[in-house]
Design a protein around this motif. Structure first.
Motif, PDB file in Angstrom:
ATOM      1  N   UNK A  77      79.015  41.477  87.532  1.00 52.32           N
ATOM      2  CA  UNK A  77      79.653  42.546  86.763  1.00 52.32           C
ATOM      3  C   UNK A  77      79.217  42.489  85.298  1.00 52.32           C
ATOM      4  N   UNK A  78      79.236  41.298  84.715  1.00 50.94           N
ATOM      5  CA  UNK A  78      78.816  41.146  83.319  1.00 50.94           C
ATOM      6  C   UNK A  78      77.347  41.498  83.129  1.00 50.94           C
ATOM      7  N   UNK A  79      76.516  41.080  84.055  1.00 50.33           N
ATOM      8  CA  UNK A  79      75.091  41.396  83.976  1.00 50.33           C
ATOM      9  C   UNK A  79      74.885  42.905  83.923  1.00 50.33           C
ATOM     10  N   UNK A  80      75.558  43.623  84.805  1.00 51.13           N
ATOM     11  CA  UNK A  80      75.408  45.081  84.846  1.00 51.13           C
ATOM     12  C   UNK A  80      75.972  45.745  83.591  1.00 51.13           C
ATOM     13  N   UNK A  81      77.015  45.182  83.008  1.00 51.44           N
ATOM     14  CA  UNK A  81      77.618  45.762  81.810  1.00 51.44           C
ATOM     15  C   UNK A  81      76.800  45.467  80.551  1.00 51.44           C
ATOM     16  N   UNK A  82      76.161  44.296  80.493  1.00 51.95           N
ATOM     17  CA  UNK A  82      75.433  43.883  79.292  1.00 51.95           C
ATOM     18  C   UNK A  82      73.974  44.364  79.315  1.00 51.95           C
ATOM     19  N   UNK A  83      73.423  44.542  80.501  1.00 53.85           N
ATOM     20  CA  UNK A  83      72.016  44.924  80.653  1.00 53.85           C
ATOM     21  C   UNK A  83      71.626  46.159  79.828  1.00 53.85           C
ATOM     22  N   UNK A  84      72.390  47.255  79.850  1.00 52.01           N
ATOM     23  CA  UNK A  84      71.989  48.434  79.064  1.00 52.01           C
ATOM     24  C   UNK A  84      71.900  48.161  77.556  1.00 52.01           C
ATOM     25  N   UNK A  85      72.793  47.344  77.043  1.00 47.00           N
ATOM     26  CA  UNK A  85      72.753  47.004  75.617  1.00 47.00           C
ATOM     27  C   UNK A  85      71.508  46.201  75.293  1.00 47.00           C
ATOM     28  N   UNK A  86      71.180  45.241  76.140  1.00 47.87           N
ATOM     29  CA  UNK A  86      69.975  44.447  75.917  1.00 47.87           C
ATOM     30  C   UNK A  86      68.718  45.323  76.037  1.00 47.87           C
ATOM     31  N   UNK A  87      68.743  46.269  76.981  1.00 44.89           N
ATOM     32  CA  UNK A  87      67.626  47.206  77.123  1.00 44.89           C
ATOM     33  C   UNK A  87      67.389  47.992  75.842  1.00 44.89           C
ATOM     34  N   UNK A  88      68.477  48.349  75.154  1.00 48.35           N
ATOM     35  CA  UNK A  88      68.353  49.085  73.891  1.00 48.35           C
ATOM     36  C   UNK A  88      67.554  48.312  72.857  1.00 48.35           C
ATOM     37  N   UNK A  89      67.546  46.989  72.965  1.00 45.27           N
ATOM     38  CA  UNK A  89      66.822  46.142  72.028  1.00 45.27           C
ATOM     39  C   UNK A  89      65.494  45.644  72.594  1.00 45.27           C
ATOM     40  N   UNK A  90      65.097  46.189  73.732  1.00 46.37           N
ATOM     41  CA  UNK A  90      63.833  45.789  74.337  1.00 46.37           C
ATOM     42  C   UNK A  90      63.884  44.430  75.003  1.00 46.37           C
ATOM     43  N   UNK A  91      65.082  43.954  75.292  1.00 43.23           N
ATOM     44  CA  UNK A  91      65.272  42.654  75.944  1.00 43.23           C
ATOM     45  C   UNK A  91      65.670  42.904  77.389  1.00 43.23           C
ATOM     46  N   UNK A  92      64.896  42.376  78.295  1.00 49.18           N
ATOM     47  CA  UNK A  92      65.170  42.577  79.716  1.00 49.18           C
ATOM     48  C   UNK A  92      66.015  41.421  80.235  1.00 49.18           C
ATOM     49  N   UNK A  93      67.231  41.732  80.628  1.00 47.55           N
ATOM     50  CA  UNK A  93      68.148  40.746  81.177  1.00 47.55           C
ATOM     51  C   UNK A  93      67.924  40.674  82.680  1.00 47.55           C
ATOM     52  N   UNK A  94      67.367  39.567  83.146  1.00 48.49           N
ATOM     53  CA  UNK A  94      67.058  39.415  84.566  1.00 48.49           C
ATOM     54  C   UNK A  94      68.213  38.821  85.351  1.00 48.49           C
ATOM     55  N   UNK A  95      68.808  37.767  84.825  1.00 48.97           N
ATOM     56  CA  UNK A  95      69.902  37.071  85.491  1.00 48.97           C
ATOM     57  C   UNK A  95      70.967  36.736  84.467  1.00 48.97           C
ATOM     58  N   UNK A  96      72.169  36.609  84.958  1.00 50.79           N
ATOM     59  CA  UNK A  96      73.268  36.229  84.083  1.00 50.79           C
ATOM     60  C   UNK A  96      74.266  35.465  84.931  1.00 50.79           C
ATOM     61  N   UNK A  97      74.603  34.259  84.502  1.00 48.64           N
ATOM     62  CA  UNK A  97      75.520  33.425  85.273  1.00 48.64           C
ATOM     63  C   UNK A  97      76.644  32.902  84.391  1.00 48.64           C
ATOM     64  N   UNK A  98      77.868  33.028  84.883  1.00 45.92           N
ATOM     65  CA  UNK A  98      79.031  32.440  84.241  1.00 45.92           C
ATOM     66  C   UNK A  98      79.325  31.148  84.975  1.00 45.92           C
ATOM     67  N   UNK A  99      79.324  30.035  84.261  1.00 44.84           N
ATOM     68  CA  UNK A  99      79.574  28.737  84.882  1.00 44.84           C
ATOM     69  C   UNK A  99      81.039  28.354  84.888  1.00 44.84           C
ATOM     70  N   UNK A 100      81.759  28.753  83.857  1.00 44.44           N
ATOM     71  CA  UNK A 100      83.146  28.336  83.728  1.00 44.44           C
ATOM     72  C   UNK A 100      83.824  29.195  82.679  1.00 44.44           C
ATOM     73  N   UNK A 101      85.088  29.442  82.861  1.00 41.01           N
ATOM     74  CA  UNK A 101      85.887  30.128  81.859  1.00 41.01           C
ATOM     75  C   UNK A 101      87.144  29.317  81.658  1.00 41.01           C
ATOM     76  N   UNK A 102      87.374  28.890  80.438  1.00 38.14           N
ATOM     77  CA  UNK A 102      88.573  28.128  80.100  1.00 38.14           C
ATOM     78  C   UNK A 102      89.648  29.084  79.612  1.00 38.14           C
ATOM     79  N   UNK A 103      90.831  28.934  80.164  1.00 40.98           N
ATOM     80  CA  UNK A 103      91.958  29.775  79.745  1.00 40.98           C
ATOM     81  C   UNK A 103      93.044  28.948  79.124  1.00 40.98           C
TER      82      UNK A 103
END
Length: 103
Positions: A77-103
């Motif tokens: 979900x994060x990859x799909x949401x962040x990818x367009x923003x990175x594309x705007x800067x000419x940065x191609x986001x291929x993979x994105x992994x969340x390892x842990x979230x501390x709450x």
């Protein structure tokens, strides 16, 4: 474009996007260096990621305590949401992994 291959056109498009993005970035900074660029993208990324995580939790009705059970789905979900923003800067986001979230 006579004599140009699809690869040539794609490369030129990538270059054009990078110039547009760098102008966008440089236009906000009087001077800049590597640390300034890293700080800019870190802030941009964190804003997008926090917004996307909140949206995902609400949309999927997941409590903050359960979030670590959904890291694979959240990563996609994060990859799909962040990818367009990175594309705007000419940065191609291929993979994105969340390892842990501390709450």
């Amino acid at each position: 474009s006579i004599g140009k291959t699809n690869k040539d056109v794609a490369e030129q498009d990538s270059i054009n996007r990078w110039f547009a993005a760098s102008n966008k970035l440089v236009g906000t900074l009087g001077t800049f260096n590597k640390n300034d660029i890293l700080k800019y993208f870190r802030g941009l990324f964190l804003t997008k990621a926090k917004d996307a995580i909140s949206s995902y939790l609400i949309k999927e009705e997941i409590s903050a305590l359960e979030i670590n059970a959904y890291l694979d789905e959240l990563s996609e979900f994060l990859c799909q949401r962040i990818k367009p923003t990175m594309d705007d800067y000419g940065i191609k986001l291929l993979n994105f992994y969340v390892n842990d979230i501390n709450v």
